[in-house]
Write a protein that holds these residues in place. Structure first.
Motif, mmCIF file in Angstrom:
data_model
loop_
_atom_site.group_PDB
_atom_site.id
_atom_site.type_symbol
_atom_site.label_atom_id
_atom_site.label_comp_id
_atom_site.label_asym_id
_atom_site.label_seq_id
_atom_site.Cartn_x
_atom_site.Cartn_y
_atom_site.Cartn_z
ATOM 1 N N SER A 180 4.606 -35.720 5.063
ATOM 2 C CA SER A 180 3.730 -34.991 3.667
ATOM 3 C C SER A 180 4.656 -35.612 2.552
ATOM 4 C CB SER A 180 4.538 -33.660 3.661
ATOM 5 O OG SER A 180 5.929 -33.466 3.633
ATOM 6 N N ALA A 181 4.265 -35.182 1.538
ATOM 7 C CA ALA A 181 4.720 -35.861 0.273
ATOM 8 C C ALA A 181 4.423 -34.800 -0.971
ATOM 9 C CB ALA A 181 3.754 -37.215 -0.128
ATOM 10 N N VAL A 182 5.458 -34.967 -1.853
ATOM 11 C CA VAL A 182 5.533 -34.021 -3.048
ATOM 12 C C VAL A 182 4.751 -34.589 -4.261
ATOM 13 C CG1 VAL A 182 6.760 -32.620 -4.563
ATOM 14 C CG2 VAL A 182 7.296 -32.835 -2.195
ATOM 15 N N GLN A 183 3.664 -34.097 -4.951
ATOM 16 C CA GLN A 183 3.190 -34.485 -6.013
ATOM 17 C C GLN A 183 2.922 -33.399 -6.760
ATOM 18 O OE1 GLN A 183 2.388 -37.469 -6.940
ATOM 19 N NE2 GLN A 183 1.400 -36.952 -8.710
ATOM 20 N N GLY A 184 3.314 -33.284 -8.009
ATOM 21 C CA GLY A 184 2.946 -32.153 -9.135
ATOM 22 C C GLY A 184 3.585 -30.870 -8.646
ATOM 23 N N GLY A 185 4.670 -31.038 -7.831
ATOM 24 C CA GLY A 185 5.423 -29.778 -7.368
ATOM 25 C C GLY A 185 4.767 -29.135 -6.283
ATOM 26 N N VAL A 186 4.016 -29.718 -5.679
ATOM 27 C CA VAL A 186 3.187 -29.286 -4.343
ATOM 28 C C VAL A 186 3.495 -30.066 -3.240
ATOM 29 C CG1 VAL A 186 1.121 -28.827 -3.247
ATOM 30 C CG2 VAL A 186 1.257 -28.119 -5.460
ATOM 31 N N ARG A 187 4.131 -29.600 -2.192
ATOM 32 C CA ARG A 187 4.162 -30.383 -0.684
ATOM 33 C C ARG A 187 2.883 -30.569 -0.236
ATOM 34 N NH1 ARG A 187 7.533 -33.097 1.576
ATOM 35 N NH2 ARG A 187 9.256 -32.211 0.293
ATOM 36 N N TRP A 188 2.400 -31.787 0.091
ATOM 37 C CA TRP A 188 1.098 -32.068 0.607
ATOM 38 C C TRP A 188 1.285 -32.590 2.159
ATOM 39 C CZ3 TRP A 188 -2.980 -30.078 -1.734
ATOM 40 C CH2 TRP A 188 -2.911 -29.885 -3.163
ATOM 41 N N VAL A 189 0.645 -31.772 2.874
ATOM 42 C CA VAL A 189 0.771 -32.398 4.451
ATOM 43 C C VAL A 189 -0.408 -32.950 4.779
ATOM 44 C CG1 VAL A 189 0.942 -31.405 6.767
ATOM 45 C CG2 VAL A 189 1.999 -30.061 4.923
ATOM 46 N N TYR A 190 -0.258 -34.183 5.099
ATOM 47 C CA TYR A 190 -1.040 -35.246 5.536
ATOM 48 C C TYR A 190 -2.105 -34.816 6.713
ATOM 49 C CZ TYR A 190 1.173 -38.342 2.147
ATOM 50 O OH TYR A 190 1.700 -38.868 1.004
ATOM 51 N N PRO A 208 3.083 -21.339 5.770
ATOM 52 C CA PRO A 208 4.194 -20.596 5.357
ATOM 53 C C PRO A 208 5.441 -20.925 5.631
ATOM 54 C CG PRO A 208 2.171 -19.758 6.388
ATOM 55 C CD PRO A 208 2.097 -21.098 6.381
ATOM 56 N N MET A 209 5.659 -21.867 6.530
ATOM 57 C CA MET A 209 6.831 -22.351 7.068
ATOM 58 C C MET A 209 7.729 -23.461 6.170
ATOM 59 S SD MET A 209 6.219 -22.606 11.071
ATOM 60 C CE MET A 209 7.331 -24.166 11.310
ATOM 61 N N ILE A 210 6.948 -23.803 5.126
ATOM 62 C CA ILE A 210 7.613 -24.810 4.190
ATOM 63 C C ILE A 210 7.861 -24.172 2.627
ATOM 64 C CG2 ILE A 210 6.552 -26.664 2.472
ATOM 65 C CD1 ILE A 210 4.646 -27.348 4.577
ATOM 66 N N ASP A 211 9.187 -24.611 2.515
ATOM 67 C CA ASP A 211 9.706 -23.949 1.120
ATOM 68 C C ASP A 211 8.913 -24.306 0.095
ATOM 69 O OD1 ASP A 211 11.568 -22.463 -0.122
ATOM 70 O OD2 ASP A 211 13.081 -24.641 -0.410
ATOM 71 N N GLY A 212 8.623 -23.567 -0.742
ATOM 72 C CA GLY A 212 7.649 -23.914 -2.033
ATOM 73 C C GLY A 212 6.154 -24.253 -1.676
ATOM 74 N N PRO A 213 5.347 -24.378 -2.801
ATOM 75 C CA PRO A 213 4.045 -24.424 -2.447
ATOM 76 C C PRO A 213 3.524 -25.512 -1.679
ATOM 77 C CG PRO A 213 4.477 -24.393 -4.913
ATOM 78 C CD PRO A 213 6.027 -24.433 -4.190
ATOM 79 N N ALA A 214 2.616 -25.634 -0.770
ATOM 80 C CA ALA A 214 2.262 -26.399 -0.020
ATOM 81 C C ALA A 214 0.840 -26.461 0.224
ATOM 82 C CB ALA A 214 2.943 -26.294 1.310
ATOM 83 N N GLY A 215 0.289 -27.411 0.447
ATOM 84 C CA GLY A 215 -1.369 -27.748 0.551
ATOM 85 C C GLY A 215 -1.404 -28.639 1.599
ATOM 86 N N VAL A 216 -2.690 -29.007 1.977
ATOM 87 C CA VAL A 216 -3.041 -30.173 2.886
ATOM 88 C C VAL A 216 -3.968 -31.266 2.211
ATOM 89 C CG1 VAL A 216 -4.245 -30.472 5.225
ATOM 90 C CG2 VAL A 216 -3.019 -28.401 4.858
ATOM 91 N N ALA A 217 -3.634 -32.435 2.254
ATOM 92 C CA ALA A 217 -4.298 -33.559 1.972
ATOM 93 C C ALA A 217 -5.082 -34.047 2.942
ATOM 94 C CB ALA A 217 -3.273 -34.327 1.179
#
Length: 131
Positions: free
Chosen positions: A43-53, A91-100
């Motif tokens: 994953s990577a963090v961009q704009g305060g969101v962790r994006w899972v690849y 839900p297991m990720i600390d902070g906002p997260a989405g999928v890229a």
């Protein structure tokens, strides 16, 4: 319609968000694993969101590997439903997260952000009690 077709329709202005999210949730995706100790999903963090690849197929994952200059190594990945990514992993990720999805494909990439209707409401940044 397959997820890649739904993404293309959405980019062309003919897609329907509900259909796109539904196809994402039903699709088996490839989520690359981090190398080394600790592992986990890449994953990577961009704009305060962790994006899972996540990728729709091995060819899309290979394009990502090439873009990162690591196309010559073997990439381990987890095959997982989009629904499982957002309902169990996010839900297991600390902070906002989405999928890229398919991030190396200029016209085929799609972000599924941490908002109501995509991730569980408790993880959504736009839920009523979020401030």
């Amino acid at each position: 319609m397959e997820l890649t077709e739904e993404i293309a329709a959405y980019h062309d202005g003919a897609g329907e968000p509900g259909r796109l999210v539904g196809e994402f949730r039903r699709s088996a995706l490839l989520a690359p694993l981090e190398q080394g100790p600790g592992g986990g999903l890449m994953s990577a963090v961009q704009g305060g969101v962790r994006w899972v690849y996540a990728f729709t197929d091995e060819a899309a994952l290979a394009r990502f590997a090439q873009a990162r200059g690591a196309g010559d190594r073997e990439w381990e990945y987890l095959a997982i439903l989009g629904a499982r990514l957002v309902d169990a992993i996010v839900p297991m990720i600390d902070g906002p997260a989405g999928v890229a999805v398919n991030v190396a494909d200029e016209n085929g990439a799609m972000l599924f952000p941490p908002v109501v209707g995509i991730v569980p409401e408790a993880c959504a940044v736009d839920r009523a009690d979020a401030a």
